[in-house]
Design a protein around this motif. Structure first.
Motif, PDB file in Angstrom:
ATOM      1  N   MET A   1      21.796   3.274  40.601  1.00  0.00           N
ATOM      2  CA  MET A   1      21.000   2.399  40.804  1.00  0.00           C
ATOM      3  C   MET A   1      19.424   2.517  40.067  1.00  0.00           C
ATOM      4  O   MET A   1      18.951   3.394  40.189  1.00  0.00           O
ATOM      5  CB  MET A   1      20.835   2.126  42.393  1.00  0.00           C
ATOM      6  N   LYS A   2      18.962   1.345  39.344  1.00  0.00           N
ATOM      7  CA  LYS A   2      18.015   1.285  38.730  1.00  0.00           C
ATOM      8  C   LYS A   2      16.702   1.683  39.704  1.00  0.00           C
ATOM      9  O   LYS A   2      16.900   0.972  40.851  1.00  0.00           O
ATOM     10  CB  LYS A   2      17.733   0.150  37.851  1.00  0.00           C
ATOM     11  N   ARG A   3      15.664   2.227  39.135  1.00  0.00           N
ATOM     12  CA  ARG A   3      14.446   2.178  40.298  1.00  0.00           C
ATOM     13  C   ARG A   3      13.912   0.910  40.740  1.00  0.00           C
ATOM     14  O   ARG A   3      13.376   0.849  41.904  1.00  0.00           O
ATOM     15  CB  ARG A   3      13.373   2.824  39.250  1.00  0.00           C
ATOM     16  N   LYS A   4      13.973  -0.097  39.812  1.00  0.00           N
ATOM     17  CA  LYS A   4      13.628  -1.455  40.517  1.00  0.00           C
ATOM     18  C   LYS A   4      14.293  -1.913  41.488  1.00  0.00           C
ATOM     19  O   LYS A   4      13.863  -2.222  42.663  1.00  0.00           O
ATOM     20  CB  LYS A   4      13.675  -2.616  39.285  1.00  0.00           C
ATOM     21  N   HIS A   5      15.786  -1.685  41.718  1.00  0.00           N
ATOM     22  CA  HIS A   5      16.661  -1.964  42.795  1.00  0.00           C
ATOM     23  C   HIS A   5      16.291  -1.058  43.855  1.00  0.00           C
ATOM     24  O   HIS A   5      16.182  -1.673  45.116  1.00  0.00           O
ATOM     25  CB  HIS A   5      18.098  -1.852  42.541  1.00  0.00           C
ATOM     26  N   GLN A   6      15.944   0.137  43.743  1.00  0.00           N
ATOM     27  CA  GLN A   6      15.730   1.090  44.846  1.00  0.00           C
ATOM     28  C   GLN A   6      14.499   0.791  45.393  1.00  0.00           C
ATOM     29  O   GLN A   6      14.351   0.561  46.950  1.00  0.00           O
ATOM     30  CB  GLN A   6      15.509   2.505  44.132  1.00  0.00           C
ATOM     31  N   LYS A   7      13.364   0.137  44.723  1.00  0.00           N
ATOM     32  CA  LYS A   7      12.258  -0.187  45.309  1.00  0.00           C
ATOM     33  C   LYS A   7      12.154  -1.563  46.181  1.00  0.00           C
ATOM     34  O   LYS A   7      11.830  -1.705  47.289  1.00  0.00           O
ATOM     35  CB  LYS A   7      11.142  -0.622  44.193  1.00  0.00           C
ATOM     36  N   THR A   8      13.289  -2.412  45.609  1.00  0.00           N
ATOM     37  CA  THR A   8      13.524  -3.615  46.443  1.00  0.00           C
ATOM     38  C   THR A   8      14.252  -3.106  47.623  1.00  0.00           C
ATOM     39  O   THR A   8      13.961  -3.669  48.694  1.00  0.00           O
ATOM     40  CB  THR A   8      14.588  -4.607  45.649  1.00  0.00           C
ATOM     41  N   LEU A   9      15.244  -2.067  47.545  1.00  0.00           N
ATOM     42  CA  LEU A   9      15.873  -1.624  49.063  1.00  0.00           C
ATOM     43  C   LEU A   9      14.599  -1.253  49.893  1.00  0.00           C
ATOM     44  O   LEU A   9      14.814  -1.353  51.082  1.00  0.00           O
ATOM     45  CB  LEU A   9      17.031  -0.748  48.524  1.00  0.00           C
ATOM     46  N   GLU A  10      13.673  -0.366  49.427  1.00  0.00           N
ATOM     47  CA  GLU A  10      13.029   0.265  49.988  1.00  0.00           C
ATOM     48  C   GLU A  10      11.944  -0.971  50.925  1.00  0.00           C
ATOM     49  O   GLU A  10      11.620  -0.642  51.997  1.00  0.00           O
ATOM     50  CB  GLU A  10      11.818   1.204  49.341  1.00  0.00           C
ATOM     51  N   GLN A  11      11.859  -1.877  50.148  1.00  0.00           N
ATOM     52  CA  GLN A  11      10.885  -3.028  50.611  1.00  0.00           C
ATOM     53  C   GLN A  11      11.556  -3.827  51.823  1.00  0.00           C
ATOM     54  O   GLN A  11      10.956  -4.092  52.871  1.00  0.00           O
ATOM     55  CB  GLN A  11      10.594  -4.061  49.579  1.00  0.00           C
ATOM     56  N   ILE A  12      12.970  -3.763  51.631  1.00  0.00           N
ATOM     57  CA  ILE A  12      13.777  -4.529  52.582  1.00  0.00           C
ATOM     58  C   ILE A  12      13.761  -3.566  54.054  1.00  0.00           C
ATOM     59  O   ILE A  12      13.782  -4.165  55.117  1.00  0.00           O
ATOM     60  CB  ILE A  12      15.266  -4.732  52.231  1.00  0.00           C
ATOM     61  N   TYR A  13      13.879  -2.390  53.872  1.00  0.00           N
ATOM     62  CA  TYR A  13      13.579  -1.518  54.992  1.00  0.00           C
ATOM     63  C   TYR A  13      12.529  -1.319  55.492  1.00  0.00           C
ATOM     64  O   TYR A  13      12.069  -0.735  56.808  1.00  0.00           O
ATOM     65  CB  TYR A  13      14.575  -0.160  54.832  1.00  0.00           C
ATOM     66  N   LYS A  14      11.217  -1.775  54.895  1.00  0.00           N
ATOM     67  CA  LYS A  14       9.897  -1.553  55.525  1.00  0.00           C
ATOM     68  C   LYS A  14       9.675  -2.070  56.605  1.00  0.00           C
ATOM     69  O   LYS A  14       9.938  -3.043  56.962  1.00  0.00           O
ATOM     70  CB  LYS A  14       8.831  -2.012  54.134  1.00  0.00           C
ATOM     71  N   GLN A  15       8.967  -1.372  57.496  1.00  0.00           N
ATOM     72  CA  GLN A  15       8.439  -2.171  58.796  1.00  0.00           C
ATOM     73  C   GLN A  15       6.846  -2.125  58.589  1.00  0.00           C
ATOM     74  O   GLN A  15       6.115  -1.303  58.260  1.00  0.00           O
ATOM     75  CB  GLN A  15       8.787  -1.224  59.905  1.00  0.00           C
ATOM     76  N   PRO A  16       6.214  -3.267  58.964  1.00  0.00           N
ATOM     77  CA  PRO A  16       6.920  -4.577  59.418  1.00  0.00           C
ATOM     78  C   PRO A  16       7.520  -5.346  58.299  1.00  0.00           C
ATOM     79  O   PRO A  16       7.176  -4.931  57.021  1.00  0.00           O
ATOM     80  CB  PRO A  16       5.711  -5.260  60.061  1.00  0.00           C
ATOM     81  N   ILE A  17       8.001  -6.204  58.774  1.00  0.00           N
ATOM     82  CA  ILE A  17       8.932  -6.928  57.528  1.00  0.00           C
ATOM     83  C   ILE A  17       7.952  -7.613  56.538  1.00  0.00           C
ATOM     84  O   ILE A  17       7.259  -8.179  56.977  1.00  0.00           O
ATOM     85  CB  ILE A  17       9.920  -8.000  58.145  1.00  0.00           C
ATOM     86  N   SER A  18       8.329  -7.401  55.431  1.00  0.00           N
ATOM     87  CA  SER A  18       7.598  -7.920  54.421  1.00  0.00           C
ATOM     88  C   SER A  18       7.833  -9.389  54.043  1.00  0.00           C
ATOM     89  O   SER A  18       8.979  -9.659  53.976  1.00  0.00           O
ATOM     90  CB  SER A  18       7.525  -7.158  52.958  1.00  0.00           C
ATOM     91  N   GLY A  19       6.726 -10.192  53.764  1.00  0.00           N
ATOM     92  CA  GLY A  19       6.993 -11.580  53.309  1.00  0.00           C
ATOM     93  C   GLY A  19       6.828 -11.870  51.689  1.00  0.00           C
ATOM     94  O   GLY A  19       6.566 -12.765  51.481  1.00  0.00           O
ATOM     95  N   ASN A  20       6.826 -10.713  51.091  1.00  0.00           N
ATOM     96  CA  ASN A  20       6.555 -10.502  49.785  1.00  0.00           C
ATOM     97  C   ASN A  20       7.240 -10.211  48.703  1.00  0.00           C
ATOM     98  O   ASN A  20       7.127  -9.731  47.718  1.00  0.00           O
ATOM     99  CB  ASN A  20       4.893  -9.884  49.661  1.00  0.00           C
ATOM    100  N   ILE A  21       8.764 -10.315  49.251  1.00  0.00           N
ATOM    101  CA  ILE A  21       9.888  -9.795  48.503  1.00  0.00           C
ATOM    102  C   ILE A  21      10.553 -11.016  47.403  1.00  0.00           C
ATOM    103  O   ILE A  21      10.580 -12.015  48.060  1.00  0.00           O
ATOM    104  CB  ILE A  21      10.909  -9.095  49.248  1.00  0.00           C
ATOM    105  N   LEU A  22      10.387 -11.023  46.332  1.00  0.00           N
ATOM    106  CA  LEU A  22      10.799 -11.938  45.561  1.00  0.00           C
ATOM    107  C   LEU A  22      12.329 -12.293  45.551  1.00  0.00           C
ATOM    108  O   LEU A  22      13.265 -11.218  45.503  1.00  0.00           O
ATOM    109  CB  LEU A  22      10.513 -11.693  44.038  1.00  0.00           C
ATOM    110  N   TRP A  23      12.823 -13.436  45.777  1.00  0.00           N
ATOM    111  CA  TRP A  23      14.297 -13.739  45.877  1.00  0.00           C
ATOM    112  C   TRP A  23      15.016 -13.212  44.543  1.00  0.00           C
ATOM    113  O   TRP A  23      16.189 -12.675  44.789  1.00  0.00           O
ATOM    114  CB  TRP A  23      14.497 -15.408  46.303  1.00  0.00           C
ATOM    115  N   THR A  24      14.314 -13.189  43.424  1.00  0.00           N
ATOM    116  CA  THR A  24      15.172 -12.900  42.208  1.00  0.00           C
ATOM    117  C   THR A  24      15.307 -11.271  42.339  1.00  0.00           C
ATOM    118  O   THR A  24      16.387 -10.806  41.704  1.00  0.00           O
ATOM    119  CB  THR A  24      14.281 -13.139  41.005  1.00  0.00           C
ATOM    120  N   ASP A  25      14.532 -10.504  42.918  1.00  0.00           N
ATOM    121  CA  ASP A  25      14.614  -9.210  43.165  1.00  0.00           C
ATOM    122  C   ASP A  25      15.715  -8.646  44.082  1.00  0.00           C
ATOM    123  O   ASP A  25      16.468  -7.714  43.836  1.00  0.00           O
ATOM    124  CB  ASP A  25      13.429  -8.483  43.484  1.00  0.00           C
TER     125      ASP A  25
END
Length: 84
Positions: free
Chosen positions: A1-25
């Motif tokens: 998995m590319k680093r970009k995808h890893q960062k997106t996955l980390e954002q998904i698991y981040k607490q509290p839930i982020s409202g700044n994750i791009l749908w394209t990511d």
């Protein structure tokens, strides 16, 4: 998995839930995990992954994914043992 995808996955698991994750990511992460992503009626998007079909709404006019969708994706990933 590319680093970009890893960062997106980390954002998904981040607490509290982020409202700044791009749908394209998120869509790119789905594809990196082997998903088939297809458009449905309106702003709906079908994601076929882990032998399941999940339907999400592509956000508009903002490109950011809403917190409810992120919570749903996180639960789905946790159930399937996808970890950052």
């Amino acid at each position: 998995m590319k680093r970009k995808h890893q960062k997106t996955l980390e954002q998904i698991y981040k607490q509290p839930i982020s409202g700044n994750i791009l749908w394209t990511d998120i869509e790119s992460l789905f594809k990196a995990l082997g998903a088939e992503v297809s458009k449905r009626a309106g702003s709906r998007v079908a994601v076929v992954l882990f032998g399941e079909v999940r339907v999400f709404h592509r956000p508009h006019p903002s490109p950011n994914t809403d917190k409810g969708a992120i919570a749903s994706i996180r639960k789905w990933f946790k159930d399937k043992k996808v970890k950052p």
